[in-house]
Design a protein around this motif. Sequence first.
Motif, short mmCIF file in Angstrom:
data_model
loop_
_atom_site.label_atom_id
_atom_site.label_comp_id
_atom_site.label_asym_id
_atom_site.label_seq_id
_atom_site.Cartn_x
_atom_site.Cartn_y
_atom_site.Cartn_z
N LEU A 64 -6.22 0.28 0.15
CA LEU A 64 -5.97 1.69 0.39
C LEU A 64 -7.25 2.40 0.78
CD1 LEU A 64 -4.21 4.20 0.32
CD2 LEU A 64 -4.55 4.33 -2.15
N CYS A 67 1.06 4.28 -2.78
CA CYS A 67 0.94 5.70 -2.45
C CYS A 67 2.15 6.50 -2.93
CB CYS A 67 0.77 5.88 -0.94
SG CYS A 67 -0.78 5.21 -0.28
N VAL A 93 0.84 -1.20 0.00
CA VAL A 93 0.00 0.00 0.00
C VAL A 93 0.88 1.25 0.00
CG1 VAL A 93 -1.79 1.26 1.24
CG2 VAL A 93 -1.87 -1.23 1.14
#
Length: 602
Positions: free
Chosen positions: A532, A497, A493
């Motif tokens: 997410l 990002c 994750v």
Amino acid sequence: MSYQVLARKWRPLSFATLVGQDHVVRALSHALATGRLHHAWLFTGTRGVGKTTISRILAKALNCESGVTPEPCGQCEACRAIDADRFPDYVEMDAASNRGVDDMAALLDRAVYAPVQGRYKVYMIDEVHMLTGHAFNAMLKTLEEPPEHVKFILATTDPQKIPVTVLSRCLQFNLKQMSPGAIVEHLGHILGEEGIEFEPPALAHLARAASGSMRDALSLLDQAIAHGAGRLEEEGVSRMLGTVGDDHLFELLDALAAGDTTRMVTLADAMEARSLSFDAGLQSLASLFQRIALVQMAPGAIADEAERARLAEHAARFDAEFVQLAYQIAIHGRSELTMAPDEATGFTMTLLRLAAFRPEQPPALDGPLPGVGDGGAGRARPLPEAASPVKPAVAAPPVAAVPARTEPEATAPVNRPTADGAPEEAPPWEDVPPASPDDRPVSAEERFASDAPEDDSVKHANRSNDVAGALEAALAAGDWHAVQRVLAPGGLVRELCQHCEWVGFADDRLDLRLANTHKHLIEVHAALVDRLGELVSERAGRKLRVRVEVGAIEGETPAQRESAERQARHVAAVAALERDPFVGEIIERFDARFVEESVRPL
């Protein structure tokens, strides 16, 4: 009756029973079926892949009483004589012991005579690269234009040593190494025919130890049967080979993921007590990291669903970057075993190196939160004191020593320089009122009272409120770098990002754009965007959606910003060193050269 080893008992007697060399079988079968027979064949490949076996099958196909055929009968006198190594027109010569020009001359003198029993005289020269230069020269003319009844079959493990004048006169076939899957399947078939019980993981150990050689695999199978008293078990085969089983390696990964270095050292000590090979252990560990990397980046490359599912559990625990680093640490640790005080020490230090270089995990909710709105400078910064649920414990002076204040002190806003040098205003969540509800100075007694422990539920509620407030402010400001800092993601994750940029936030939906170079993150891990979204909803305390599109980056991703900041710090460090008079004196006095790549900013 004497025992016949499995490598001889189960030697293939026809092209149909040959394992792992389909490309060679197809070419030879078509040539035999159409009558397009060359006068010289060259078979190359490592030991135990079927060079001699193919030459015998080819000799039977040429001399079978049923005619030249890709499927010799195996029952006629010629076929049975070749299988028994007593056919007068099939000659196998070992070039390692008959490598001189006189040996080659004697062979060529016999070649001119007609076959005694068969249709063709077949000369098989094994390890032909061992012949001397004069011997090669002596055979060139006959190899180019042999009699009609003569066929040459050359075999070698090192074709680089064969003169090009010989190579140009032969049809060359490169025999491939056996795949572990093909070896396991063949060994399982043999054990089934022999009526011997076995555990499939035991065969996998034998296949890996054989390193692509079927003959080595059959020899190890003979040894394993004797070692296990007629039964093959994984533990017994691992002990015989001195290899580390997969269960042992997965235990090491579990300890590494948990940061339990004591457990890792204990497992290494257990390997030493069982006299397992540390070199083989690091080899297997590197292979395991390679398979984990495949699951992360190309899961379709793992054909076995059970293995893929087992590896996926561990692939989710480690970042893709760390898996690549761990693979390098394992292979370098293996190469450094000879330089270690002993192999056990080298293996243990490799495990500790894996633990030491593993990236730190993201902070939990009950730890200090990363700062937000600081332009994504890449440094963790706590929230302002007034926004913290619990005031930091400080040593309070005696009551008499605390001067009375009649008016509160004004807190000056903090301005930070931006990339263009202009001051950046503090984000809205940093402009907070004084901690005291009535805007008056806090006495020492009140400070001591405020330091009393709060209820856990109150702490959690305050912390959740602070996180939600910071996230909402970052979303409203459209600052993706600040949003990522509040989320504090981990694993894949965080990787997602880092390579996304802000697109927009409206109707409780956060829109992001993922760089084309990292689109594999959502292609391979389809549930990554959902994870997410769950993290954003958890931090915000309400249901939010996340949509990620793939395209060209128009702004700047957190990864790009961190890279630019690292480069800026490096440039500043280089400039500082160039201005340093001591460095300048060293360069001038010793005619030194300033290597900018070696500079590491503090």
